[in-house]
Structure formats: C-alpha cells, structure tokens
Design a protein around this motif. Structure first.
Motif, PDB file in Angstrom:
ATOM      1  N   MET A  24     -12.731  -0.958   4.763  1.00  0.00           N
ATOM      2  CA  MET A  24     -11.711  -2.157   3.860  1.00  0.00           C
ATOM      3  C   MET A  24     -12.040  -1.470   2.518  1.00  0.00           C
ATOM      4  O   MET A  24     -10.832  -1.528   1.813  1.00  0.00           O
ATOM      5  N   ILE A  25     -13.066  -0.801   1.998  1.00  0.00           N
ATOM      6  CA  ILE A  25     -12.838  -0.214   0.599  1.00  0.00           C
ATOM      7  C   ILE A  25     -11.945   0.790   0.628  1.00  0.00           C
ATOM      8  O   ILE A  25     -11.147   0.722  -0.443  1.00  0.00           O
ATOM      9  N   VAL A  26     -11.965   1.781   1.679  1.00  0.00           N
ATOM     10  CA  VAL A  26     -10.951   2.894   1.633  1.00  0.00           C
ATOM     11  C   VAL A  26      -9.526   2.450   1.744  1.00  0.00           C
ATOM     12  O   VAL A  26      -8.494   2.746   0.937  1.00  0.00           O
ATOM     13  N   THR A  27      -9.468   1.255   2.620  1.00  0.00           N
ATOM     14  CA  THR A  27      -8.001   0.697   2.774  1.00  0.00           C
ATOM     15  C   THR A  27      -7.620  -0.030   1.596  1.00  0.00           C
ATOM     16  O   THR A  27      -6.383   0.205   1.117  1.00  0.00           O
ATOM     17  N   SER A  28      -8.293  -0.685   0.879  1.00  0.00           N
ATOM     18  CA  SER A  28      -8.114  -1.505  -0.425  1.00  0.00           C
ATOM     19  C   SER A  28      -7.655  -0.386  -1.316  1.00  0.00           C
ATOM     20  O   SER A  28      -6.797  -0.610  -2.230  1.00  0.00           O
ATOM     21  N   ALA A  29      -8.319   0.661  -1.455  1.00  0.00           N
ATOM     22  CA  ALA A  29      -7.946   1.745  -2.633  1.00  0.00           C
ATOM     23  C   ALA A  29      -6.618   2.334  -2.375  1.00  0.00           C
ATOM     24  O   ALA A  29      -5.944   2.446  -2.994  1.00  0.00           O
ATOM     25  N   LEU A  30      -6.409   2.374  -0.878  1.00  0.00           N
ATOM     26  CA  LEU A  30      -5.107   3.064  -0.865  1.00  0.00           C
ATOM     27  C   LEU A  30      -3.792   2.153  -0.680  1.00  0.00           C
ATOM     28  O   LEU A  30      -2.809   2.465  -1.316  1.00  0.00           O
ATOM     29  N   MET A  31      -4.284   0.905  -0.391  1.00  0.00           N
ATOM     30  CA  MET A  31      -3.294  -0.243  -0.720  1.00  0.00           C
ATOM     31  C   MET A  31      -2.842  -0.245  -2.603  1.00  0.00           C
ATOM     32  O   MET A  31      -1.684  -0.422  -2.759  1.00  0.00           O
ATOM     33  N   ILE A  32      -3.898  -0.318  -3.104  1.00  0.00           N
ATOM     34  CA  ILE A  32      -3.741  -0.517  -4.708  1.00  0.00           C
ATOM     35  C   ILE A  32      -2.947   0.929  -5.016  1.00  0.00           C
ATOM     36  O   ILE A  32      -1.804   0.561  -5.876  1.00  0.00           O
ATOM     37  N   TRP A  33      -3.247   2.100  -4.700  1.00  0.00           N
ATOM     38  CA  TRP A  33      -2.559   3.233  -4.943  1.00  0.00           C
ATOM     39  C   TRP A  33      -1.081   3.507  -4.567  1.00  0.00           C
ATOM     40  O   TRP A  33      -0.172   3.638  -5.512  1.00  0.00           O
ATOM     41  N   LYS A  34      -0.791   2.789  -3.459  1.00  0.00           N
ATOM     42  CA  LYS A  34       0.437   2.662  -2.937  1.00  0.00           C
ATOM     43  C   LYS A  34       1.304   1.549  -3.759  1.00  0.00           C
ATOM     44  O   LYS A  34       2.618   1.666  -3.985  1.00  0.00           O
ATOM     45  N   SER A  35       0.757   0.498  -3.957  1.00  0.00           N
ATOM     46  CA  SER A  35       1.200  -0.720  -4.816  1.00  0.00           C
ATOM     47  C   SER A  35       1.782  -0.152  -6.150  1.00  0.00           C
ATOM     48  O   SER A  35       2.895  -0.264  -6.604  1.00  0.00           O
ATOM     49  N   MET A  36       0.945   0.824  -6.770  1.00  0.00           N
ATOM     50  CA  MET A  36       1.056   1.307  -8.071  1.00  0.00           C
ATOM     51  C   MET A  36       2.493   2.241  -7.882  1.00  0.00           C
ATOM     52  O   MET A  36       3.273   2.045  -8.927  1.00  0.00           O
TER      53      MET A  36
END
Length: 177
Positions: A24-36
């Motif tokens: 979940m931590i890794v996925t959240s970080a990737l989602m934030i990056w892709k959103s940016m």
C-alpha cells in the motif's frame, strides 16, 4: 538477528498484513507520482539540483517543481532539459530563443547556467547548437531548498542507500499494529 527471530514469531496472517502494508505504501507513492505527472504535464514533475551551475539561484540539493506550460519557452525561464545521450537532466536558464521563419511554434532555445561562464552548447550533443521544445522536461515553478541533499548523499555514497533501505525494511516488517 533479532529481526529474524521476530519474523519467526509472526504467524502467516501477520506476515501477509505487513506485506500488504508495504504494498500500500509503494502503491500510494506511485499514485501520487503519476497524479503529479498528469497535473503538471511534465514527465518528471520533481527534480533535485545536482550541481552548482545555477548558484546563487539554486544550490546543490534544492528540490525543483516543474510544470509544462502551454506557451513556448521564453528568455529568462529556468528549464530542465535532457538531450540525446544524457542520462541526467540539466537545470539551466534560457538565454536566447530563436523563432524560425514561417512557424510560430517552431523555436530554437539556447541555455546557460547562471554560475557558468559560457552557454551550454558544449553540453549539447556534437553538432547540435540549439535545443528544441522536445528536449524540455519542464519549467521551474517552485523549489524547496536543501531537501534533496538526501538524494545526493544516496547517489554519492551507495552504501548509505542500501543501509537506509535495510533499516526501513526492518522497520516495516517489525512494526506492530
């Protein structure tokens, strides 16, 4: 060794829960990056200054926030660009924009580091005298001073990076709810 003993005492459900938490931590970080990336239009919305070529405007370790503006680059813009054959992008100021005849969107760009004595033509690939808009990753719209020093330390001292990853891994696996 205490870490391994702790893993041995966990049941399968606890191990699975710890693995899911890490995922979940890794996925959240990737989602934030892709959103940016989507919000800014830049393939790399955050970069770290790795050299002193832009001092005193930006120092080594500053984190820069990029945006891909709708307008063409203008003299004075601070851009992050990457050319063929270069692994690491460069942060420099646009010093000259040359608009080609006949097409208002077809421009050539010349850059220079604020702390450098000459323009960047020596940094471009052999035979290339100008950048074009496809080389530009984004225009700097904000920064945080010195926060990127962690990235520089991890690049300069790889053992520090591996030690940090190991400590974080132990922390995640041994943390209890």
């Amino acid at each position: 060794m205490e870490f391994l003993a702790e893993l041995g005492r966990m049941n399968k459900r606890q191990l699975l829960l710890q693995g899911l938490n890490l995922a979940m931590i890794v996925t959240s970080a990737l989602m934030i990056w892709k959103s940016m990336i989507l919000a800014t239009g830049s393939e790399s919305p955050v970069v770290v200054v790795l050299s002193g070529s832009m001092e005193p405007g930006f120092y080594r370790g500053d984190i820069l926030f990029l945006n891909q503006p709708k307008r063409p680059s203008q003299t004075g813009d601070i851009i992050v660009f990457n050319t063929d054959g270069r692994e690491i992008p460069i942060v420099h100021r646009v010093i000259k924009v040359h608009q080609r005849a006949g097409n208002s969107s077809d421009i050539d760009i010349l850059t220079k580091g604020d702390n450098n004595w000459g323009d960047d033509r020596s940094l471009y690939p052999r035979g290339q005298l100008w950048l074009n808009p496809s080389h530009i990753m984004g225009v700097v719209v904000g920064y945080l001073p010195y926060i990127g020093q962690v990235t520089i330390v991890m690049n300069d001292y790889p053992m520090f990076k591996y030690a940090l990853i190991a400590v974080l891994g132990v922390f995640v696996l041994t943390s209890k709810e």
